[in-house]
Design a protein around this motif. Structure first.
Motif, PDB file in Angstrom:
ATOM      1  N   GLY A 151       1.001  -1.253  -0.027  1.00 21.72           N
ATOM      2  CA  GLY A 151       0.081  -0.112   0.080  1.00 21.72           C
ATOM      3  C   GLY A 151       0.753   1.348  -0.031  1.00 21.72           C
ATOM      4  N   GLN A 152       2.232   1.108  -0.450  1.00 18.09           N
ATOM      5  CA  GLN A 152       2.914   2.415  -0.217  1.00 18.09           C
ATOM      6  C   GLN A 152       3.682   2.805  -1.831  1.00 18.09           C
ATOM      7  N   THR A 153       4.364   3.888  -1.558  1.00 11.94           N
ATOM      8  CA  THR A 153       4.555   4.439  -3.236  1.00 11.94           C
ATOM      9  C   THR A 153       5.973   4.800  -3.184  1.00 11.94           C
ATOM     10  N   ILE A 154       6.805   4.863  -3.996  1.00 11.03           N
ATOM     11  CA  ILE A 154       8.071   5.655  -4.386  1.00 11.03           C
ATOM     12  C   ILE A 154       7.491   7.078  -4.623  1.00 11.03           C
ATOM     13  N   SER A 155       8.085   7.995  -3.974  1.00 10.42           N
ATOM     14  CA  SER A 155       7.685   9.493  -3.996  1.00 10.42           C
ATOM     15  C   SER A 155       7.854   9.936  -5.530  1.00 10.42           C
ATOM     16  N   GLN A 156       7.165  10.816  -6.055  1.00 12.20           N
ATOM     17  CA  GLN A 156       7.325  11.447  -7.346  1.00 12.20           C
ATOM     18  C   GLN A 156       8.630  12.278  -7.302  1.00 12.20           C
ATOM     19  N   LEU A 205      18.258  12.444   9.591  1.00 13.29           N
ATOM     20  CA  LEU A 205      17.258  11.450   9.708  1.00 13.29           C
ATOM     21  C   LEU A 205      16.127  11.495   8.702  1.00 13.29           C
ATOM     22  N   GLU A 206      15.748  10.442   8.057  1.00 10.46           N
ATOM     23  CA  GLU A 206      14.698  10.379   7.168  1.00 10.46           C
ATOM     24  C   GLU A 206      13.745   9.314   7.676  1.00 10.46           C
ATOM     25  N   VAL A 207      12.289   9.714   7.639  1.00 10.16           N
ATOM     26  CA  VAL A 207      11.449   8.919   8.387  1.00 10.16           C
ATOM     27  C   VAL A 207      10.475   8.285   7.315  1.00 10.16           C
ATOM     28  N   GLY A 208      10.462   7.109   6.923  1.00 15.50           N
ATOM     29  CA  GLY A 208       9.662   6.660   6.077  1.00 15.50           C
ATOM     30  C   GLY A 208      10.647   6.188   4.495  1.00 15.50           C
ATOM     31  N   THR A 209      11.565   5.120   5.009  1.00 14.21           N
ATOM     32  CA  THR A 209      12.437   4.494   4.109  1.00 14.21           C
ATOM     33  C   THR A 209      11.908   4.033   2.862  1.00 14.21           C
ATOM     34  N   GLY A 210      10.890   3.718   2.780  1.00  8.94           N
ATOM     35  CA  GLY A 210      10.104   2.933   1.649  1.00  8.94           C
ATOM     36  C   GLY A 210      10.966   2.131   0.716  1.00  8.94           C
ATOM     37  N   CYS A 211      11.142   2.313  -0.388  1.00 11.85           N
ATOM     38  CA  CYS A 211      12.059   1.431  -1.143  1.00 11.85           C
ATOM     39  C   CYS A 211      13.413   2.003  -1.116  1.00 11.85           C
ATOM     40  N   TYR A 238      14.553   5.107  -2.258  1.00 10.88           N
ATOM     41  CA  TYR A 238      15.168   6.214  -3.463  1.00 10.88           C
ATOM     42  C   TYR A 238      15.800   7.323  -2.849  1.00 10.88           C
ATOM     43  N   GLN A 239      14.677   8.013  -2.091  1.00 11.52           N
ATOM     44  CA  GLN A 239      15.165   9.269  -1.386  1.00 11.52           C
ATOM     45  C   GLN A 239      16.392   9.019  -0.324  1.00 11.52           C
ATOM     46  N   THR A 240      16.309   7.805   0.317  1.00 13.48           N
ATOM     47  CA  THR A 240      17.632   7.527   0.904  1.00 13.48           C
ATOM     48  C   THR A 240      18.912   7.674   0.286  1.00 13.48           C
ATOM     49  N   VAL A 256      14.551   5.373   8.862  1.00 12.78           N
ATOM     50  CA  VAL A 256      13.542   4.471   9.765  1.00 12.78           C
ATOM     51  C   VAL A 256      12.398   4.232   8.657  1.00 12.78           C
ATOM     52  N   GLU A 257      11.973   2.854   8.940  1.00 13.03           N
ATOM     53  CA  GLU A 257      10.761   2.430   8.267  1.00 13.03           C
ATOM     54  C   GLU A 257      10.120   1.365   9.109  1.00 13.03           C
ATOM     55  N   ARG A 258       8.529   1.590   9.055  1.00 12.13           N
ATOM     56  CA  ARG A 258       7.742   0.769   9.986  1.00 12.13           C
ATOM     57  C   ARG A 258       7.517  -0.451   9.618  1.00 12.13           C
ATOM     58  N   SER A 318      11.617   0.855  12.511  1.00 11.13           N
ATOM     59  CA  SER A 318      10.827   1.565  13.616  1.00 11.13           C
ATOM     60  C   SER A 318       9.941   2.418  13.432  1.00 11.13           C
ATOM     61  N   ASP A 319       8.972   2.948  14.319  1.00 14.88           N
ATOM     62  CA  ASP A 319       8.036   3.741  14.159  1.00 14.88           C
ATOM     63  C   ASP A 319       8.695   5.261  14.194  1.00 14.88           C
ATOM     64  N   GLY A 320       8.401   6.055  13.364  1.00 13.26           N
ATOM     65  CA  GLY A 320       9.338   7.235  12.975  1.00 13.26           C
ATOM     66  C   GLY A 320       8.703   8.434  13.901  1.00 13.26           C
ATOM     67  N   HIS A 321       7.438   8.065  14.520  1.00 11.40           N
ATOM     68  CA  HIS A 321       6.652   9.095  15.447  1.00 11.40           C
ATOM     69  C   HIS A 321       7.934   9.304  16.703  1.00 11.40           C
ATOM     70  N   VAL A 359      10.494  13.857   6.443  1.00 17.71           N
ATOM     71  CA  VAL A 359       9.503  12.788   6.698  1.00 17.71           C
ATOM     72  C   VAL A 359       8.870  12.717   5.390  1.00 17.71           C
ATOM     73  N   THR A 360       8.628  11.297   5.017  1.00 16.10           N
ATOM     74  CA  THR A 360       8.102  11.205   3.699  1.00 16.10           C
ATOM     75  C   THR A 360       6.676  10.499   3.659  1.00 16.10           C
ATOM     76  N   ALA A 361       6.224  10.610   4.789  1.00 13.28           N
ATOM     77  CA  ALA A 361       4.814  10.114   4.992  1.00 13.28           C
ATOM     78  C   ALA A 361       4.103  11.139   5.975  1.00 13.28           C
ATOM     79  N   MET A 379       1.181   8.687   7.629  1.00 17.81           N
ATOM     80  CA  MET A 379       2.111   8.371   8.580  1.00 17.81           C
ATOM     81  C   MET A 379       1.352   7.669   9.571  1.00 17.81           C
ATOM     82  N   LEU A 380       1.779   6.336   9.705  1.00 17.07           N
ATOM     83  CA  LEU A 380       0.881   5.587  10.499  1.00 17.07           C
ATOM     84  C   LEU A 380       1.599   5.056  11.918  1.00 17.07           C
ATOM     85  N   GLU A 381       0.814   4.743  12.742  1.00 13.53           N
ATOM     86  CA  GLU A 381       1.490   4.152  14.043  1.00 13.53           C
ATOM     87  C   GLU A 381       1.708   2.772  14.276  1.00 13.53           C
TER      88      GLU A 381
HETATM   89  N1  SAH Z   1      11.100   7.873   1.113  1.00 15.94           N
HETATM   90  C1  SAH Z   1      10.330   7.091   0.201  1.00 15.94           C
HETATM   91  C2  SAH Z   1       8.872   7.427   0.046  1.00 15.94           C
HETATM   92  C3  SAH Z   1       8.206   6.316   0.588  1.00 15.94           C
HETATM   93  S1  SAH Z   1       6.403   6.347   1.011  1.00 15.94           S
HETATM   94  C4  SAH Z   1      10.726   7.200  -1.421  1.00 15.94           C
HETATM   95  O1  SAH Z   1      11.994   7.430  -1.664  1.00 15.94           O
HETATM   96  O2  SAH Z   1      10.009   7.223  -2.077  1.00 15.94           O
HETATM   97  C5  SAH Z   1       6.410   6.388   2.849  1.00 15.94           C
HETATM   98  C6  SAH Z   1       6.985   5.366   3.697  1.00 15.94           C
HETATM   99  O3  SAH Z   1       6.743   5.734   4.745  1.00 15.94           O
HETATM  100  C7  SAH Z   1       6.291   4.083   3.376  1.00 15.94           C
HETATM  101  O4  SAH Z   1       7.069   3.047   3.086  1.00 15.94           O
HETATM  102  C8  SAH Z   1       5.608   3.786   4.822  1.00 15.94           C
HETATM  103  O5  SAH Z   1       5.575   2.413   5.367  1.00 15.94           O
HETATM  104  C9  SAH Z   1       6.516   4.757   5.703  1.00 15.94           C
HETATM  105  N2  SAH Z   1       5.713   5.218   7.164  1.00 15.94           N
HETATM  106  C10 SAH Z   1       4.632   5.401   6.971  1.00 15.94           C
HETATM  107  N3  SAH Z   1       4.284   5.781   8.590  1.00 15.94           N
HETATM  108  C11 SAH Z   1       5.609   5.602   9.340  1.00 15.94           C
HETATM  109  C12 SAH Z   1       6.182   5.745  10.373  1.00 15.94           C
HETATM  110  N4  SAH Z   1       5.345   6.087  11.376  1.00 15.94           N
HETATM  111  N5  SAH Z   1       7.346   5.322  10.654  1.00 15.94           N
HETATM  112  C13 SAH Z   1       8.357   5.110   9.803  1.00 15.94           C
HETATM  113  N6  SAH Z   1       7.887   4.893   8.278  1.00 15.94           N
HETATM  114  C14 SAH Z   1       6.607   5.008   8.279  1.00 15.94           C
END
Ligand code: SAH
Length: 218
Positions: A64-69, A90-96, A98-100, A113-115, A140-143, A157-159, A213-215
């Motif tokens: 249910g996630q995406t690679i950012s535009q 620090l990046e929150v939301g590693t996803g795939c 790419y941004q990292t 960090v990625e949940r 981990s949870d990026g909150h 933060v990417t979510a 951004m989910l818990e």
């Molecule tokens: N940085 C990515 C974007 C991924 S989409 C890129 O380069 O495209 C956002 C990501 O944030 C998803 O993988 C999702 O699982 C993650 N995410 C959502 N809530 C989060 C949280 N609380 N902690 C860490 N990651 C989280």
């Protein structure tokens, strides 16, 4: 310079066209454009989507996630670098990842960090393939940020949370900046928050659409 990945003339050509488009959209930091020109977005996505890798769109990456535009990646990275290049981010939301990967070519120390465990593992493999060893990933949870490694000169933060997590503000160094999309689906704004000695300054950069951004962990 990245090496050690499959590339073709057509993919290079498409990547070049994408960079021209980003320039037309107002991205002007030459370092950001150069890094995106050299980063193979196609290896971060499913093989079936490779022909779309250099369209200026978000794409599904599973779970249910995406690679950012690409425009958003460029815009956020540029915003992070405006006041100079941070040493530790620090990046929150590693996803795939790419941004990292883009950050890792511009900044000495990147923490992300990625949940969702499966996404974190996959991103780890891809970043290793690109030999980007200045990145540390954490499931981990990026909150909560990543307090052990704080303070950060930059947090991206990417979510989108509905409000700015307090822990992230606390983990910013003085002079540090937080780039974060905030708000419910359909009404999100990309914010830049700068920590000064006394308070936090907030600027609105754009209207945006991010996954929430989910818990908790998956
Ligand atoms: N940085 C990515 C974007 C991924 S989409 C890129 O380069 O495209 C956002 C990501 O944030 C998803 O993988 C999702 O699982 C993650 N995410 C959502 N809530 C989060 C949280 N609380 N902690 C860490 N990651 C989280």
């Amino acid at each position: 310079m990245l090496n050690n990945y499959p590339d073709t003339t057509i993919l290079k050509y498409r990547r070049e066209r994408l960079i021209e488009e980003l320039r037309r959209q107002g991205i002007s930091n030459p370092k950001v454009l150069e890094v995106m020109r050299n980063t193979p977005r196609h290896i971060f996505i499913d093989e079936a989507l490779v022909s779309h890798a250099y369209s200026n769109n978000a794409l599904p990456i599973g779970y249910g996630q995406t690679i950012s535009q690409p425009y958003i990646v460029a815009r956020m990275t540029e915003a992070l670098l405006t006041e100079g290049t941070p040493d530790k981010v620090l990046e929150v939301g590693t996803g795939c990842g790419y941004q990292t990967a883009v950050l890792a070519q511009l900044i000495n120390n990147v923490y992300s960090v990625e949940r969702i465990k499966k996404l974190a593992d996959k991103a780890c493999n891809t970043l290793n393939k690109l030999e980007l060893y200045n990145v540390l990933l954490h499931h981990s949870d990026g909150h909560w940020g990543w307090p052990k490694k704080a303070p950060y000169q930059g947090i991206m933060v990417t979510a989108a949370p509905t409000t700015v997590p307090k822990q992230l503000l606390e983990q910013l160094a003085i002079g540090g900046r937080l780039i974060i999309p905030v708000g419910p689906r359909g009404q999100q704004e990309l914010l830049k928050i700068i920590r000064t000695r006394r308070h936090y300054e907030q600027y609105i950069l754009d209207n945006v659409t991010f996954v929430p951004m989910l818990e908790g962990l998956e």
